[in-house]
Structure formats: structure tokens, C-alpha cells
Design a protein around this motif. Structure first.
Motif, PDB file in Angstrom:
ATOM      1  N   VAL A 831     103.803  79.843  26.311  1.00  0.00           N
ATOM      2  CA  VAL A 831     104.055  78.734  25.035  1.00  0.00           C
ATOM      3  C   VAL A 831     103.524  77.442  25.719  1.00  0.00           C
ATOM      4  CG1 VAL A 831     105.644  80.172  24.168  1.00  0.00           C
ATOM      5  CG2 VAL A 831     106.311  78.657  25.886  1.00  0.00           C
ATOM      6  N   ALA A 832     103.214  76.268  24.648  1.00  0.00           N
ATOM      7  CA  ALA A 832     103.178  75.250  24.851  1.00  0.00           C
ATOM      8  C   ALA A 832     104.155  74.243  23.780  1.00  0.00           C
ATOM      9  CB  ALA A 832     101.770  74.745  25.064  1.00  0.00           C
ATOM     10  N   LEU A 833     105.006  73.441  24.064  1.00  0.00           N
ATOM     11  CA  LEU A 833     105.560  72.701  23.176  1.00  0.00           C
ATOM     12  C   LEU A 833     105.347  71.270  23.365  1.00  0.00           C
ATOM     13  CD1 LEU A 833     107.814  73.150  21.019  1.00  0.00           C
ATOM     14  CD2 LEU A 833     109.443  72.826  23.002  1.00  0.00           C
ATOM     15  N   GLY A 834     105.258  70.673  22.395  1.00  0.00           N
ATOM     16  CA  GLY A 834     104.962  68.987  22.173  1.00  0.00           C
ATOM     17  C   GLY A 834     103.810  68.712  21.567  1.00  0.00           C
ATOM     18  N   GLY A 835     103.608  67.475  21.586  1.00  0.00           N
ATOM     19  CA  GLY A 835     102.195  66.835  21.012  1.00  0.00           C
ATOM     20  C   GLY A 835     102.525  66.855  19.454  1.00  0.00           C
ATOM     21  N   TYR A 836     101.367  66.954  18.700  1.00  0.00           N
ATOM     22  CA  TYR A 836     101.588  66.919  17.071  1.00  0.00           C
ATOM     23  C   TYR A 836     101.302  68.504  16.727  1.00  0.00           C
ATOM     24  CZ  TYR A 836      96.496  65.590  17.587  1.00  0.00           C
ATOM     25  OH  TYR A 836      95.446  65.978  18.065  1.00  0.00           O
ATOM     26  N   PRO A 864     104.916  64.755  25.158  1.00  0.00           N
ATOM     27  CA  PRO A 864     103.352  65.351  25.762  1.00  0.00           C
ATOM     28  C   PRO A 864     103.817  66.912  25.720  1.00  0.00           C
ATOM     29  CG  PRO A 864     104.708  64.220  27.587  1.00  0.00           C
ATOM     30  CD  PRO A 864     105.419  63.914  26.466  1.00  0.00           C
ATOM     31  N   LEU A 865     102.688  67.453  25.854  1.00  0.00           N
ATOM     32  CA  LEU A 865     102.811  68.872  25.955  1.00  0.00           C
ATOM     33  C   LEU A 865     103.785  69.446  27.106  1.00  0.00           C
ATOM     34  CD1 LEU A 865      99.195  70.146  24.712  1.00  0.00           C
ATOM     35  CD2 LEU A 865     101.447  70.513  23.558  1.00  0.00           C
ATOM     36  N   ARG A 866     104.578  70.747  27.016  1.00  0.00           N
ATOM     37  CA  ARG A 866     105.372  70.977  28.043  1.00  0.00           C
ATOM     38  C   ARG A 866     104.843  72.627  27.975  1.00  0.00           C
ATOM     39  NH1 ARG A 866     111.344  69.255  27.716  1.00  0.00           N
ATOM     40  NH2 ARG A 866     111.069  66.751  27.641  1.00  0.00           N
ATOM     41  N   TYR A 867     104.725  73.077  29.229  1.00  0.00           N
ATOM     42  CA  TYR A 867     104.026  74.613  29.470  1.00  0.00           C
ATOM     43  C   TYR A 867     105.275  75.410  29.759  1.00  0.00           C
ATOM     44  CZ  TYR A 867      99.473  72.472  28.304  1.00  0.00           C
ATOM     45  OH  TYR A 867      98.544  71.853  27.803  1.00  0.00           O
ATOM     46  N   GLY A 868     105.417  76.522  29.598  1.00  0.00           N
ATOM     47  CA  GLY A 868     106.160  77.665  30.176  1.00  0.00           C
ATOM     48  C   GLY A 868     106.096  79.091  29.358  1.00  0.00           C
ATOM     49  N   ALA A 902     109.446  62.529   5.194  1.00  0.00           N
ATOM     50  CA  ALA A 902     110.443  63.381   5.663  1.00  0.00           C
ATOM     51  C   ALA A 902     111.125  62.637   7.127  1.00  0.00           C
ATOM     52  CB  ALA A 902     109.829  64.861   6.129  1.00  0.00           C
ATOM     53  N   LEU A 903     112.389  62.879   7.188  1.00  0.00           N
ATOM     54  CA  LEU A 903     112.941  62.279   8.395  1.00  0.00           C
ATOM     55  C   LEU A 903     113.312  63.633   9.319  1.00  0.00           C
ATOM     56  CD1 LEU A 903     115.598  59.925   6.834  1.00  0.00           C
ATOM     57  CD2 LEU A 903     113.072  59.394   7.723  1.00  0.00           C
ATOM     58  N   PHE A 904     112.945  63.684  10.489  1.00  0.00           N
ATOM     59  CA  PHE A 904     113.150  64.712  11.413  1.00  0.00           C
ATOM     60  C   PHE A 904     113.658  64.524  12.694  1.00  0.00           C
ATOM     61  CE2 PHE A 904     108.892  63.203  12.337  1.00  0.00           C
ATOM     62  CZ  PHE A 904     108.758  63.103  13.806  1.00  0.00           C
ATOM     63  N   VAL A 905     114.541  65.638  13.160  1.00  0.00           N
ATOM     64  CA  VAL A 905     114.809  65.632  14.349  1.00  0.00           C
ATOM     65  C   VAL A 905     114.394  66.960  15.027  1.00  0.00           C
ATOM     66  CG1 VAL A 905     116.845  65.579  15.978  1.00  0.00           C
ATOM     67  CG2 VAL A 905     116.787  64.429  13.923  1.00  0.00           C
ATOM     68  N   ASP A 906     113.740  67.001  16.209  1.00  0.00           N
ATOM     69  CA  ASP A 906     113.298  68.166  17.047  1.00  0.00           C
ATOM     70  C   ASP A 906     114.122  68.154  18.347  1.00  0.00           C
ATOM     71  OD1 ASP A 906     111.432  68.556  14.996  1.00  0.00           O
ATOM     72  OD2 ASP A 906     109.752  67.669  16.078  1.00  0.00           O
ATOM     73  N   ALA A 907     114.421  69.272  18.703  1.00  0.00           N
ATOM     74  CA  ALA A 907     115.373  69.204  20.093  1.00  0.00           C
ATOM     75  C   ALA A 907     115.119  70.644  20.511  1.00  0.00           C
ATOM     76  CB  ALA A 907     116.905  69.364  19.795  1.00  0.00           C
ATOM     77  N   GLY A 908     114.381  70.571  21.914  1.00  0.00           N
ATOM     78  CA  GLY A 908     114.091  71.785  22.506  1.00  0.00           C
ATOM     79  C   GLY A 908     113.241  71.771  23.984  1.00  0.00           C
ATOM     80  N   ASP A 909     112.851  72.872  24.545  1.00  0.00           N
ATOM     81  CA  ASP A 909     112.224  72.834  25.906  1.00  0.00           C
ATOM     82  C   ASP A 909     111.488  74.052  25.773  1.00  0.00           C
ATOM     83  OD1 ASP A 909     111.483  71.880  28.424  1.00  0.00           O
ATOM     84  OD2 ASP A 909     113.142  72.711  29.226  1.00  0.00           O
ATOM     85  N   ALA A 910     110.326  74.061  26.836  1.00  0.00           N
ATOM     86  CA  ALA A 910     109.351  75.057  26.933  1.00  0.00           C
ATOM     87  C   ALA A 910     109.518  75.133  28.641  1.00  0.00           C
ATOM     88  CB  ALA A 910     108.126  74.822  26.804  1.00  0.00           C
ATOM     89  N   ALA A 916     117.665  75.034  31.220  1.00  0.00           N
ATOM     90  CA  ALA A 916     118.295  74.000  31.669  1.00  0.00           C
ATOM     91  C   ALA A 916     118.769  73.020  30.522  1.00  0.00           C
ATOM     92  CB  ALA A 916     117.607  73.104  32.547  1.00  0.00           C
ATOM     93  N   LEU A 917     119.758  72.755  30.403  1.00  0.00           N
ATOM     94  CA  LEU A 917     120.376  71.749  29.214  1.00  0.00           C
ATOM     95  C   LEU A 917     119.820  70.435  29.432  1.00  0.00           C
ATOM     96  CD1 LEU A 917     121.790  71.886  26.410  1.00  0.00           C
ATOM     97  CD2 LEU A 917     124.037  71.072  27.694  1.00  0.00           C
ATOM     98  N   ASP A 918     119.834  69.890  30.703  1.00  0.00           N
ATOM     99  CA  ASP A 918     119.471  68.450  30.903  1.00  0.00           C
ATOM    100  C   ASP A 918     117.791  68.238  30.961  1.00  0.00           C
ATOM    101  OD1 ASP A 918     118.675  70.186  33.064  1.00  0.00           O
ATOM    102  OD2 ASP A 918     119.212  68.768  34.760  1.00  0.00           O
ATOM    103  N   ARG A 919     117.086  69.373  30.733  1.00  0.00           N
ATOM    104  CA  ARG A 919     115.598  69.229  30.284  1.00  0.00           C
ATOM    105  C   ARG A 919     115.277  69.125  28.834  1.00  0.00           C
ATOM    106  NH1 ARG A 919     110.994  70.113  32.932  1.00  0.00           N
ATOM    107  NH2 ARG A 919     110.347  71.496  31.265  1.00  0.00           N
ATOM    108  N   VAL A 920     116.379  69.522  28.074  1.00  0.00           N
ATOM    109  CA  VAL A 920     115.958  69.452  26.646  1.00  0.00           C
ATOM    110  C   VAL A 920     115.531  68.054  26.077  1.00  0.00           C
ATOM    111  CG1 VAL A 920     117.108  69.930  24.417  1.00  0.00           C
ATOM    112  CG2 VAL A 920     117.697  71.346  26.169  1.00  0.00           C
ATOM    113  N   GLY A 921     114.430  68.273  25.249  1.00  0.00           N
ATOM    114  CA  GLY A 921     113.816  66.884  24.724  1.00  0.00           C
ATOM    115  C   GLY A 921     114.366  66.720  23.388  1.00  0.00           C
TER     116      GLY A 921
END
Length: 966
Positions: A831-836, A864-868, A902-910, A916-921
Motif C-alpha cells: 500500500v501507499a498512503l499520502g499525497g493527494y 508525503p507518500l508512505r509505503y508499507g 468540505a472540511l476534512f480530517v484524515d488520520a492513519g499510517d501505512a 505504532a500509535l506515535d507514527r499516526v499522521g
């Protein structure tokens, strides 16, 4: 979800096959049907039994229709027509195309009681005349466009770039000119236009080319198109319309319709539309003055939602149930308490949601209703069926299966239900025990072929049933049936549309709606004297009367410029007067008897050969690639195929890029099958030496097979998709000899050789979007997907991956806002996460039918893009309307619909390994969204967004995209 070796050809394949398979890649069909073909001089008519009589009747009429319409417009048919007749839906409809060959598809179901299509003399000829007009117009080409078609086939037709109001308006005019019915004569269409002109003003010429928000939505192009085209025909004749069509057909540059009309008539559409609106307003004012002079009499409007309102039924003298589809909520049955004030929030409450505007009846002595609404059979057929429900929406139960039953009414003792059933365009009146409808049904009135029965209503004593019926020649009259003896009495006999009868509580009168004066009003028939009297004199229209149990109040469906609403009228205030005589029309030409033509087994291969070739190019970053593509499909839709070859224009070996992509779908089996694959010789960059990507020439190929199953229900759909794909990668040569630096890790070779993967996905979807919504506003979607790699199926290794996505939509009344929530997870899946937002995944799913990789739809804006190989992300959006624009520029093919944000909130990690909770963007931001349309048909949402990551690794991002929001 695959490795690098197959990603490129899969994306390329999707772009290749999308035009061929997007609409019906894995759509299901009934494999039990046996299709036959009847051939005439210019038509090949394909049908399945028991539609043989329909096919032969159309075979007798088709050539005459071709001659009549062609002679009127000065056009001639250039290629034969593939005409398909089907009976898989209870909605009356048809469509026609001229690319890549002439094809018409007709549904044989007749229009329902309140349909704008209800004014006809012979439904099959009206329907075929309309669709064949499309064919004659759309295929017309001369000059350079004609030369292009000779060389490349019909990949494009200039006529297809005309606005929909002209294409559909011309067909409605012709359906009316060559019959004694048609929408150009229909009082309902006149009512729509009259109330628009009087209450909100006629729509501009920029509006009518684009379906969308304003009532009557999809009917807008037909409504204004037929009136405007008829106005032009009145000025310049049908041959003038034909001259414009021929002039436009020789233009290679599209959308210059004003210039083409000026060359043939000396006027532009814009100029003539101003004159048309003036004439329309004058006619509406004249009708208004006539109604006022005669004494306007109408009830009190008690609902204001407009749109579609149907079948008001008194449950008591204070409670009224009815069906509604207001284009803002899911269609539903509602209960209205007449004792409460209009601003009381408890005045109206929902009984049950339905897939379409439903028809209902009360079960006397209970708090239950019977209603008819759309349901699915075998995952293929969309038929009306009977249901029961408590008034609080509980204990919902389906009474019929594949019976095609609608318009129920329950006998006064609550034991029997009368209803109509439809089959092959003919409807019958039936009755059954309410306790077991499916097995106790019997036919009370068996209609002749292509005749219909509508809206049965029991008398208070349960001995008679009143109903409306259409008979050959265009007669829509009121009948009364004696249930015990079967004796029928015809109460009216004229060309007016008489419909919706209901008995008075004493049974001495029959109330119904009729357009005998040119406007639909309510009338009363007295059984004792036989007198027919007029009750209302409205400016809009009055339909579907209903009398309260105490006989004091008359409820009915009335009309304003925003649609249909409920009205009430105290019967004590009604002053009855003799009914005016009905309008009359010339006798229609009798429908020809079915021709004794021989049929043959359907041969799909006849139409599968290539009919066109299309050239396209793309910039790959290393030069320009040229593509040549073609496709084919049989008219019934069993087979469809597509093939595309690509070649790099540059001759340098380093830039050489050759490809072949293909696909084929087979829809006749119970589980349709899709085959797809591709070959490619090009340069790849996944050979890593000294931590740098090195180019090398490679040959790769792939092949896939997929199947699926869909289980649709009225308000949700469950679908399963399974695919098996193989790929092969061969490293041919390195383009530069690599130097191995011992300070770096060893080279990472590309995944050469053979590989295979199995995919599966299971999706549940109930999310819906109504006409006025800014996005999906109600319901949920849930998708589970997985991959399997194992040597037993040809994989290089062993492994599996899982992913899922859940979405929920909640609608609010404030600014028509929507709260949208989504949660996505993936495990052991690249997977890849981030960007637009990416635009590839929605395109792929339009082809493959389901969201195979839910992780592709996850967003983490502001990073930026995160991979995992795992992913967890939650998204929340609050969407709200800013403005409804609904503006275009005269006849130009572009239209701005609405602006929202739209107003948005995204939260997560790849991540790899453990979460790891401390890596959550966490990213926050806003998007401005513009809904607009182009080419008179295609809708887009342009999104401009600002995002800021507020946790470690976040950044500020600005982006624009046409990607579809979740």
C-alpha cells in the motif's frame, strides 16, 4: 495489490477496455432465455420468447416507420438497424445508438398510470418511431465526416455532439407527428410548460441541454426540446429541420449549431429560443385567463416538497398516507396527520423507504398497508411486487415474487387484494387472498394484446371494482366490474385520459381525473342518473382523487412548477357543473397484424466484426506513443471485445515501446466471465544498482480471467468478484553496463519469470445520492478484498493479503450538508498512503465492477507518500453546499451546476510490522468543489484542496484533481 511486474499492464489494460466494458462488463443476464431473429429489408429484430408477437408486430411496422420519418425529414437510412426487444424491467423505455452501428433496444413494458408517456394510440409504434428518429438523425453525415467514417468506421458521428434537447426533442416531435398521441400532444407536458412559464419562468437554453437538479430532471430535455423543436418546425417545416441536420452532419468541428442553423434558416437557436419563450408565456397567460374567467376552483395545498407524489390514501379521517420521491431523500411512504399544524415536526413521518415512488393501499381494520414497489428477481429483472408493512415500518413482508404486480387495493373486509400484473406490454386485472397472494390469484379482466388496466379500486360493499383501461386506438376510459358475475360497464368512451377512479363512501358516485378539457381536473359520475359533472377547475392539474371515510374531504394530487403535491378540498364547498365534452382526435392508423415471418436462431457473431478503428496518442515522458484500437459487441450484449496496439513514434531503441492489449467479456452464462491481458516490449526501471534505478529492456505479458455475481435488492446491492491473473516478465538486455559499488547493498533484480495471483472481493452498498445532493448522502458501503499467492496456483511465493473499507453517509438539513465517514484497513498488502487523491482506482473499478483494492481509496492528505504492507486510516468529511449555480453559456457544451465545500480530517499510517500509535499522521484541511458538465452529458467534480499535516512528518499541500470523492 500486485507487485511491480504487473502494475503497468493492468493500468494500461484498464484504460484500453474502459470504453468497451464500462457499462456492462460483468452485468448479469438470464441464461435461460432463447433468442431468435426476424429479418426485414432494413431491420434485424432480435427477441426472446414469449415476445414473438411483439417482434412480428414491429417487423410489420418498422419499414413503414422508416419511410414515414425519413420522408418527413428528408433523410435516408444508410445502414441496417439491429433492433433488440427485451422485457427485463417494468419501466417503459428504449434507447438508440448509431456508433459503431445502428442499434435500438426497446423495453416492451407499457407506461404506468401517471407517466408522461401515457398519451399514445399504439405503444409499440410510438416507441419505435421515437427511437428510429434517433437513428436516422445520428447516422447522417456528409463531406469530411462521411469520409472519416468510410476510412475508420463509425467511431464518431457529428450528430452525437448536438445538445440532448434537440436530439430528444426531434424524436418526440416525430413520435407525435406520426401518431394521434405522443408527448407533443400530452396534456401533462403542456401542464409542465404552462406552470413553468407562469410561476418560475421558462428555463434558459443553457439549462435545457443538461439534466440535473431542476424538476422535471431527466424529462427537461424532452419537455423543452419537443416544444422548441415543434416551434422551429412550425416556422420552417420538417424539411427545414432535415436541412439543418444535413448541414450539421458535414461539419468536422462540433458544437457550431447556431452557425449551422443560420446557414439553413437565417436564424440562430439563441434568437429563436427568445421568440419561443415569448410565445410560450403568451399561451400560458391565455390559458390562465380562460381558467380564471371560468372560475378557478382548487383545493388547499398541504405539502410543499413537490417532485413526485402518488396515491394518497385515507387511513382515517385525520390520517393520509402517500408515496413520495422528493429528490432530496430516498423515496418513501409517508403518513400525514391532518390535525397538526404545518410547522409541527410530527405532522409527517416516514412509514418505509422504497426504491421508487410506491403505490399503496390501506388494509381496513388494521394499522397495516399493502404497497407495490420495485424489487429484483434472479439478480436480473427489476419488477414491481407487492409488500405489506405496519405503519411504523415494522413487520415488512414481501407478498409476491416475479409477479410484476402493482397498484393494489384491499377489499372492505380486508381479505382480498385487487392489483394489476404486467407481461410483455399487456396488463391484466387480478384478485387474490391477502393471506396468500401468490397461490390464490385469479384473473378478473384479461386484456387483449397490448392493452392495459390501471388503478383498480373496490366499492364500499366489496361487490364492484372500478378501474381505468387503455384500449387499442388510444382510448383511456373508466370501467366498473361486477366481481361476482364478471360483467363490465364502460362509463366513459373518448380520447381523453380518464384515470384514477375511486368510489364515494356511499358507493353512489365515482370520482376520477380526466384531461377532457385540455387540463386534468376531477370529475364525478353519478350511478343513479348517469350524469358526469366537473368538480375542480385548476390551472395546473388534479389527479388521483381520494375521499375521506366520512365523505367530507376530497384529497388529490395537484401540480405546481416544482412538481406534484397533495391538496385537500372540502366536498361541501364543491359546486358541481356539467362536464365539458372531451377533445377528439383523428382515428389512428390501425396497428398492422403480426407478419407471418420466419425466425432463425440468434447469431451474435454476425455483428461482432470490427466496425471502426480509432487513433489516439499519449505522452509517456520518453516520447509519444500512438495507439490504434477497435472493439465489437453484439446487439443483445452476450459478447464484447476490445483490442489495442501501441507503438512508440521515435525509432531510437531506448525509446521503443510496443504493446498489445485485449479483453473479452461473455455475459450469457449465469456467472458472466471477463478475459483480459496484454503484451508489452518496453523499458523498465525497477532494476536497482547502487541504490539507483537502472533502465533495461523487458518483455512482459499478462492474462486474467474474472467472474462475478450481483445480488441486488431495492435499497442495497451485494456483489462478489473473483479474478485470477498471471504475468510473465523477461529481462532482455541492460541499456547500460552497471558498475557495482561495494559501498552499496547488492543489486535488486526485477521479479522476472512467471507469477500468478488470485483476487476476491465482497461488497455491500446501500449508499444513495438524490438529484439535489452534493454527494452520496444516505447509507453505507462495505468492501472486503483479498489476494492469494501460492505455488499451487503458479505464484513464485506463498502469501496472502487482506483489506477492507467501510463508509457511512449521514444527511443534515442545514445547507443540505452531509457527514461522510470512512475507515480503511489493509494487512500484508502493498500500500501507499499520502499525497493527494488518485484517479486510477475509480477508473479501474468502473471497468471491473467492484472495489477490488479498498486500500487504493484511503487518503492521508497533508503528508508525503508512505509505503508499507499494512494500513489503518480513518477519514471524516463535513460537506456543505455553497451555491447552486446552474448556468451555462447559451448553446455551448459546458454547464456549472453547484459549488460546495468540505472540511476534512484524515488520520492513519501505512507501515511495515506492528502498528505504532506515535507514527499516526493527522491531516486537516478543506476542499472547494465545483460540479460541472461538458458535452451536454458528462459530469465532473473539480476539487481544489488545501491540506496541512499537524503531526510529525506533515507538510502543507495544495492540489487540484477530478478524482471522485468517497
Amino acid at each position: 495489490m500486485r507487485g511491480t511486474c504487473s502494475a503497468k499492464w493492468v493500468v494500461l489494460l484498464v484504460c484500453t477496455l474502459l470504453p468497451c466494458f464500462a457499462s456492462h462488463a460483468l452485468a448479469q443476464s438470464d441464461h435461460r432465455l432463447r433468442w431468435r431473429t426476424i429479418a426485414t429489408q432494413n431491420f434485424r429484430i432480435h427477441y426472446h420468447e414469449p415476445l414473438g408477437l411483439w417482434a412480428r408486430a414491429l417487423a410489420s411496422e418498422a419499414e413503414a416507420i422508416n419511410q414515414r420519418v425519413g420522408r418527413a425529414l428528408g433523410l435516408s437510412l444508410r445502414q441496417p438497424v439491429e433492433l433488440v426487444i427485451a422485457d427485463d424491467n417494468d419501466l417503459a423505455n428504449g434507447f438508440a445508438v448509431a456508433t459503431p452501428y445502428n442499434a435500438i433496444r426497446l423495453r416492451v413494458a407499457s407506461p404506468d398510470d401517471m407517466s408522461p408517456l401515457a398519451d399514445y394510440d399504439e405503444w409499440p409504434t410510438t416507441l419505435l418511431t421515437h427511437e428510429h428518429t434517433h437513428v436516422l438523425q445520428l447516422e447522417e453525415a456528409s463531406g469530411f465526416p462521411r469520409l472519416l467514417q468510410h476510412v475508420f468506421g463509425r467511431f464518431y458521428t457529428a450528430q452525437g455532439t448536438l445538445p440532448a434537447w434537440f436530439i430528444e426533442g426531434l424524436a418526440v416531435v416525430e413520435e407525435s407527428r406520426h401518431s394521434t398521441g405522443g408527448r407533443s400532444r400530452a396534456s401533462m407536458y403542456e401542464m409542465y410548460l404552462r406552470m413553468d412559464a407562469l410561476e418560475r419562468g421558462a428555463f434558459g437554453i443553457d439549462w435545457i441541454g443538461f439534466d440535473g437538479e431542476p424538476w422535471p430532471h431527466g424529462n427537461l430535455r424532452y419537455l423543452y426540446g419537443q416544444a422548441f423543436v415543434e416551434f422551429i418546425r412550425g416556422r420552417f417545416g420538417e424539411q427545414g429541420l432535415g436541412r439543418f441536420i444535413r448541414e450539421y452532419g458535414q461539419r468536422i468541428v462540433p458544437y457550431g449549431l447556431n452557425r449551422a442553423l443560420k446557414r439553413t434558416t437565417g436564424h440562430t437557436f439563441t434568437e429563436l429560443y427568445c421568440e419561443f419563450v415569448t410565445a410560450l408565456s403568451a399561451k400560458a397567460l391565455e390559458t390562465q385567463r380562460a381558467v380564471q374567467t371560468d372560475g378557478r376552483r382548487e383545493g388547499e395545498r398541504i405539502t410543499t416538497h413537490g417532485e413526485l407524489t402518488r396515491t394518497p390514501r385515507f387511513l382515517s379521517k385525520h390520517e393520509l398516507a402517500y408515496g413520495v420521491a422528493d429528490a432530496r431523500h430516498v423515496p418513501e411512504l409517508r403518513l400525514l396527520d391532518l390535525r397538526r399544524s404545518r410547522d409541527d415536526t410530527k405532522r409527517v413521518r416516514r412509514i418505509v423507504r422504497t426504491a421508487n415512488v410506491a403505490q399503496l393501499a390501506h388494509i381496513p381494520g388494521t394499522r397495516q398497508i399493502v404497497y407495490s414497489a420495485s424489487a429484483f428477481h434472479r439478480g436480473v429483472y427489476a419488477f414491481n411486487e407487492l409488500w405489506t408493512s405496519e405503519l411504523d415500518g415494522s413487520r415488512r413482508r414481501r407478498l409476491t415474487h416475479a409477479l410484476r404486480a402493482r397498484e393494489p387495493d384491499v377489499s372492505p373486509d380486508g381479505k382480498r387484494v385487487a392489483f394489476t400484473t404486467q407481461n410483455a406490454g399487456t396488463t391484466h386485472l387480478e384478485v387474490a387472498d391477502l393471506s396468500d397472494v401468490q397461490h390464490t390469484r385469479r384473473v378478473l379482466v384479461r386484456s387483449r394484446r397490448l392493452e392495459q388496466v390501471f388503478t383498480p379500486r373496490w366499492s364500499p360493499d366489496g361487490k364492484r371494482i372500478a378501474y381505468s383501461a387503455f384500449s387499442r386506438g388510444g382510448y383511456r376510459d373508466i370501467w366498473v366490474l361486477d366481481v361476482a358475475s364478471g360483467v363490465r360497464t364502460r362509463l366513459t368512451y373518448d380520447r381523453a385520459l380518464d384515470r384514477g377512479p375511486v368510489f364515494s363512501p356511499a358507493g353512489d358516485k365515482l370520482y376520477f381525473s380526466s384531461d377532457r378539457s385540455g387540463i386534468a381536473n376531477l370529475y364525478a359520475y353519478d350511478f343513479a342518473s348517469g350524469a358526469l359533472t366537473q368538480l375542480t377547475n385548476v390551472l395546473g392539474g388534479a389527479f388521483q382523487p381520494e375521499v375521506s371515510p366520512d365523505g367530507k374531504l376530497l384529497a388529490y394530487v395537484g401540480y405546481t412548477s416544482v412538481g406534484f403535491d397533495l391538496y385537500t378540498l372540502p366536498l361541501s364547498e364543491v359546486v358541481e357543473r356539467p362536464a365539458p365534452p372531451s377533445y377528439e382526435r383523428p382515428a389512428p392508423r390501425p396497428l398492422a397484424e403480426p407478419a407471418p415471418l420466419l425466425s432463425t436462431a440468434y447469431q451474435p457473431l454476425y455483428s461482432l466484426w470490427p466496425r471502426y478503428y480509432e487513433l489516439a496518442s499519449e505522452d509517456t515522458g520518453n516520447g509519444t506513443r500512438l495507439f490504434l484500437s477497435t472493439s465489437g459487441a453484439d446487439p443483445v450484449g452476450f459478447h464484447a471485445w476490445s483490442i489495442r496496439v501501441g507503438e512508440q513514434l521515435q525509432d531510437l531503441p531506448v525509446n521503443r515501446d510496443q504493446s498489445l492489449d485485449f479483453g473479452y467479456s461473455y455475459r450469457q452464462p449465469r456467472f458472466p466471465v471477463l478475459f483480459y491481458g496484454g503484451l508489452r516490449d518496453h523499458v523498465r526501471y525497477d532494476f536497482v544498482v547502487n541504490e539507483r534505478r537502472r533502465p533495461y529492456r523487458a518483455r512482459e505479458g499478462g492474462f486474467g480471467i474474472g467472474t462475478g455475481f450481483s445480488y441486488p435488492m431495492p435499497l442495497y446491492n451485494l456483489s462478489l468478484r473473483v479474478d485470477y491473473t498471471t504475468s510473465y516478465l523477461q529481462k532482455v538486455e541492460a541499456l547500460a553496463a552497471p558498475y557495482l559499488d561495494p559501498n552499496f547493498r547488492p543489486p535488486r533484480e526485477p521479479p522476472v519469470g512467471f507469477d500468478a495471483t488470485a483476487y476476491w472481493s465482497l461488497s455491500f452498498a446501500s449508499a444513495q445520492r438524490q438529484a439535489f445532493d452534493i454527494s452520496r448522502s444516505w447509507g453505507q458501503t462495505l468492501t472486503f478484498a483479498g489476494t492469494l499467492d501460492d505455488p499451487y496456483i503458479g505464484s513464485r511465493g506463498r502469501g496472502y493479503g487482506l483489506s477492507f473499507r467501510a463508509e457511512q453517509f449521514v444527511r443534515f438539513q442545514v445547507r443540505e450538508s452531509v457527514l461522510a465517514l470512512a475507515y480503511t484497513g489493509a494487512y500484508r498488502t502493498p500500500v501507499a498512503l499520502g499525497g493527494y487523491p488518485s484517479q486510477i482506482a475509480p477508473v479501474r473499478d468502473a471497468l471491473l465492477g467492484t472495489a477490488r483494492a479498498p486500500g487504493d481509496y484511503a487518503r492521508l492528505r497533508g503528508f508525503p507518500l508512505r509505503y508499507g504492507d499494512s494500513l489503518q486510516v480513518a477519514q471524516l468529511e463535513y460537506r456543505f453546499l455553497i451555491s447552486r449555480i446552474n448556468r451555462g453559456i447559451e448553446t455551448l457544451p459546458i454547464f456549472a451546476r453547484r459549488l460546495h465545500a468540505a472540511l476534512f480530517v484524515d488520520a492513519g499510517d501505512a507501515y511495515y510490522g506492528a502498528f505504532a500509535l506515535d507514527r499516526v499522521g493527522v491531516g486537516v484541511g478543506a476542499e472547494l468543489r465545483l460540479d460541472w458538465a461538458s458535452h451536454y452529458a458528462n459530469d465532473y467534480t473539480l476539487r481544489a484542496g488545501l491540506a496541512q499535516g499537524i503531526t510529525t512528518g506533515g507538510e502543507f499541500q495544495w492540489y487540484t484533481t477530478l478524482a471522485t470523492p468517497f
